[in-house]
Design an enzyme around this catalytic site. Structure first.
Site, PDB file in Angstrom:
ATOM      1  N   ASP A   1       0.818  -1.194   0.008  1.00  0.00           N
ATOM      2  CA  ASP A   1       0.234   0.039  -0.035  1.00  0.00           C
ATOM      3  C   ASP A   1       0.870   1.204   0.004  1.00  0.00           C
ATOM      4  O   ASP A   1       1.309   1.742   1.152  1.00  0.00           O
ATOM      5  CB  ASP A   1      -1.060  -0.020   1.149  1.00  0.00           C
ATOM      6  CG  ASP A   1      -1.965  -0.983   0.863  1.00  0.00           C
ATOM      7  OD1 ASP A   1      -2.262  -1.591  -0.071  1.00  0.00           O
ATOM      8  OD2 ASP A   1      -3.046  -0.936   1.889  1.00  0.00           O
TER       9      ASP A   1
ATOM     10  N   TYR B   1      -2.135   5.130  -2.482  1.00  0.00           N
ATOM     11  CA  TYR B   1      -3.465   5.122  -2.038  1.00  0.00           C
ATOM     12  C   TYR B   1      -3.858   6.215  -3.275  1.00  0.00           C
ATOM     13  O   TYR B   1      -5.071   7.014  -2.936  1.00  0.00           O
ATOM     14  CB  TYR B   1      -3.772   5.905  -0.767  1.00  0.00           C
ATOM     15  CG  TYR B   1      -3.457   4.936   0.463  1.00  0.00           C
ATOM     16  CD1 TYR B   1      -4.410   4.109   1.044  1.00  0.00           C
ATOM     17  CD2 TYR B   1      -2.078   4.487   0.812  1.00  0.00           C
ATOM     18  CE1 TYR B   1      -4.253   3.139   1.744  1.00  0.00           C
ATOM     19  CE2 TYR B   1      -2.027   3.808   1.945  1.00  0.00           C
ATOM     20  CZ  TYR B   1      -2.718   2.909   2.220  1.00  0.00           C
ATOM     21  OH  TYR B   1      -2.672   1.884   3.088  1.00  0.00           O
TER      22      TYR B   1
ATOM     23  N   ASN C   1      -3.526  -4.243  -1.612  1.00  0.00           N
ATOM     24  CA  ASN C   1      -4.454  -4.080  -2.179  1.00  0.00           C
ATOM     25  C   ASN C   1      -4.678  -2.632  -2.931  1.00  0.00           C
ATOM     26  O   ASN C   1      -5.452  -2.644  -4.191  1.00  0.00           O
ATOM     27  CB  ASN C   1      -5.643  -4.307  -1.393  1.00  0.00           C
ATOM     28  CG  ASN C   1      -5.770  -3.295  -0.032  1.00  0.00           C
ATOM     29  OD1 ASN C   1      -4.788  -3.598   0.622  1.00  0.00           O
ATOM     30  ND2 ASN C   1      -7.013  -2.471   0.056  1.00  0.00           N
TER      31      ASN C   1
ATOM     32  N   HIS D   1       1.205  -8.489   2.688  1.00  0.00           N
ATOM     33  CA  HIS D   1       0.398  -7.384   2.872  1.00  0.00           C
ATOM     34  C   HIS D   1      -0.860  -7.745   3.799  1.00  0.00           C
ATOM     35  O   HIS D   1      -1.104  -7.012   4.799  1.00  0.00           O
ATOM     36  CB  HIS D   1      -0.508  -6.761   1.619  1.00  0.00           C
ATOM     37  CG  HIS D   1      -0.968  -5.510   1.930  1.00  0.00           C
ATOM     38  ND1 HIS D   1      -0.229  -4.305   2.387  1.00  0.00           N
ATOM     39  CD2 HIS D   1      -2.565  -5.151   1.864  1.00  0.00           C
ATOM     40  CE1 HIS D   1      -1.385  -3.516   2.866  1.00  0.00           C
ATOM     41  NE2 HIS D   1      -2.588  -3.867   2.287  1.00  0.00           N
TER      42      HIS D   1
ATOM     43  N   HIS E   1     -10.315  -5.660   8.559  1.00  0.00           N
ATOM     44  CA  HIS E   1      -9.914  -6.876   7.589  1.00  0.00           C
ATOM     45  C   HIS E   1      -9.658  -8.192   8.393  1.00  0.00           C
ATOM     46  O   HIS E   1      -8.705  -8.955   8.147  1.00  0.00           O
ATOM     47  CB  HIS E   1      -8.585  -6.436   7.224  1.00  0.00           C
ATOM     48  CG  HIS E   1      -8.473  -5.368   6.394  1.00  0.00           C
ATOM     49  ND1 HIS E   1      -9.412  -4.859   5.466  1.00  0.00           N
ATOM     50  CD2 HIS E   1      -7.832  -3.999   6.673  1.00  0.00           C
ATOM     51  CE1 HIS E   1      -9.052  -3.851   5.065  1.00  0.00           C
ATOM     52  NE2 HIS E   1      -8.145  -3.028   5.695  1.00  0.00           N
TER      53      HIS E   1
ATOM     54  N   HIS F   1      -4.486  -0.723   9.817  1.00  0.00           N
ATOM     55  CA  HIS F   1      -3.836   0.425   9.892  1.00  0.00           C
ATOM     56  C   HIS F   1      -3.442   0.639  11.449  1.00  0.00           C
ATOM     57  O   HIS F   1      -4.197   1.514  12.102  1.00  0.00           O
ATOM     58  CB  HIS F   1      -4.540   1.503   9.408  1.00  0.00           C
ATOM     59  CG  HIS F   1      -4.682   1.389   7.810  1.00  0.00           C
ATOM     60  ND1 HIS F   1      -5.606   2.082   7.173  1.00  0.00           N
ATOM     61  CD2 HIS F   1      -4.150   0.845   7.003  1.00  0.00           C
ATOM     62  CE1 HIS F   1      -5.446   1.607   5.925  1.00  0.00           C
ATOM     63  NE2 HIS F   1      -4.552   0.963   5.857  1.00  0.00           N
TER      64      HIS F   1
END
Length: 463
Positions: free
Chosen positions: A193, A196, A230, A315, A325, A354
């Site tokens: 990531d 973004y 992702n 990831h 998630h 996060h």
């Protein structure tokens, strides 16, 4: 009064401690001020375009072969293609050498990229500082890097760990905090990531360019080992973009062929005393897929007498006690976890969530369709799983945790930060996580790692 006050104080401390210790390890008592996380505007100074006609920008480097004797140098020119040549020389030498690279560009919806250059400098000497220059013919820019020591079992080396960085104000704090850390990382292991850009309308690819300029202050001087997340997929058929990973694949090259991989999303490198395996959470990983077959062949190749430390990057985390998630990594865990235990992986770093979390050494591989054994158990052959998706992106922190804290979770905290993994020798490595709110030398979580192959003692930290 003094005689009575002291026991009351002690009882108060014990009550506080018991409130923090759950079924598992420790949920940090640190409470970060909740505030909106927003991206820095495009006219911020960290995104400044370097001066000069066709000046190279977004310069970044990564390892260019399997053993650390090559470096891929990448950059972008905006006005015209310019030269693909990289000039490079040892720090105390006047003899300049040159390497020729290649050029690519791409379009995405209504965006057309600049001219993207990639040049692999090969046959470098180990443990040597090199200067390098890009932009021949117009505006030149000069940077430097240091190659790693020759691969060997007791070679000390320090890795930085960053994930889910983005380009918010918090992202800038994270990168600055990493740069100021007195435990100097020599290479960044990045767990996915990046920019973004896909959070913007039509996946605004200008945000890939701004991120490249923002991170250049680090990526141009030390290699970042890339993992796809992702937010690198960029699959948007609603606007006619149905090629996954298009911006990432054009911008970030990795040495996947040197480890026998058939795609740039999973690969391995050796660096100093570590064998690093990068896996792709968003590419097919089921049985008989290319990634599965590659990993099945790769793990037996790891020579722990040469590279004692076996590190895996991915990831999507397998062990995650946040309500974000949750269980997303479960199918990959079911496929590959028995291999991680068999080959005694030391540590797995992931992002995606996060926040920060570190597990105990656990595995969950005993289950079959009849025995019902489906709970993680302590396993000294298993890796420690660390979620380091706390770089600071605009989506903000994951603050909602599962309760009670599961037994496999040793420490968790919803704060932005980074970490370092400091290998001392074949038996010991010191790991430290740094929250952004603290001084650069302060650690919010630490652990001495004992190598699973050479020193497989229990180093659990939960109370």
């Amino acid at each position: 009064m003094g005689v009575l006050w002291w026991p009351v104080f002690v009882v108060g401390v014990l009550v506080l401690e018991s409130a923090l210790i759950a079924d598992g390890g420790l949920t940090s008592s640190f409470v970060r001020k909740v505030e909106k996380t927003i991206d820095m505007p495009l006219d911020s100074d960290v995104f400044t375009t370097p001066p000069g006609y066709n000046a190279p920008q977004q310069v970044h480097i990564t390892q260019g072969d399997h053993v650390g004797k090559a470096m891929i140098v990448s950059w972008v020119t905006m006005d015209e293609p310019g030269s693909n040549t990289v000039y490079y020389w040892r720090q105390n030498s006047k003899r300049k050498m040159k390497a020729e690279g290649m050029l690519t560009k791409y379009s995405f919806f209504n965006y057309t990229s600049g001219f993207i250059h990639h040049c692999n400098i090969t046959h470098l000497k180990h443990d040597t500082k090199y200067n390098y220059m890009v932009g021949t013919g117009h505006t030149t820019r000069t940077f430097w890097f240091t190659t790693p020591p020759e691969v060997g079992p007791d070679v000390p080396y320090t890795f930085g760990l960053i994930g889910d960085l983005g380009q918010s104000y918090d992202s800038n704090i994270t990168l600055s905090h990493y740069e100021m850390n007195p435990v100097k990382g020599q290479t960044v292991l990045f767990v996915g990531d990046i920019s973004y850009a896909d959070n913007y309308p039509n996946h605004d690819n200008r945000r890939w360019d701004s991120w490249g300029r923002f991170a250049e202050r680090s990526t141009a001087y030390q290699p970042w080992i890339w993992t796809v997340g992702n937010h690198e997929i960029d699959f948007a058929p609603e606007i006619g973009e149905d090629e996954p990973f298009k911006p990432y694949s054009h911008r970030y090259h990795v040495p996947y062929k040197s480890s026998g991989s058939t795609a740039p999303f999973w690969y391995s490198i050796k660096r100093a005393s570590a064998h690093i395996i990068v896996l792709a959470s968003y590419s097919a990983y089921g049985k008989y897929t290319p990634q599965y077959k590659w990993l099945e062949q790769e793990l037996p190749k790891v020579n722990r007498t040469e590279t004692p430390w076996l590190i895996v990057l991915m990831h999507s985390p397998w062990y995650n006690s946040y309500n974000y998630h949750y269980m997303e990594g479960e199918t990959m865990r079911v496929m590959y976890e028995p291999w991680f235990v068999k080959y005694k992986v030391d540590v797995v770093f992931a992002g995606h969530v996060h926040a920060y979390e570190r597990s105990e050494r656990v595995s969950n591989i005993a289950y079959n369709i009849v025995n019902g054994i489906c709970k993680p158990v302590t396993d000294q052959s298993a890796p420690v799983y660390i979620t380091i998706g706390d770089g600071g992106n605009l989506e903000g922190l994951a603050t909602n945790m599962t309760e009670p804290q599961p037994e496999y979770s040793a420490f968790r905290e919803a704060s932005f930060g980074h970490a370092t993994f400091d290998i001392k020798n074949r038996t010991h490595a010191f790991y430290g996580w740094h929250r952004n709110q603290d001084g650069s030398a302060v650690t919010g979580d630490t652990m001495w790692f004992y190598n699973r192959y050479w020193h497989p003692e229990d180093e659990s930290t939960s109370v």
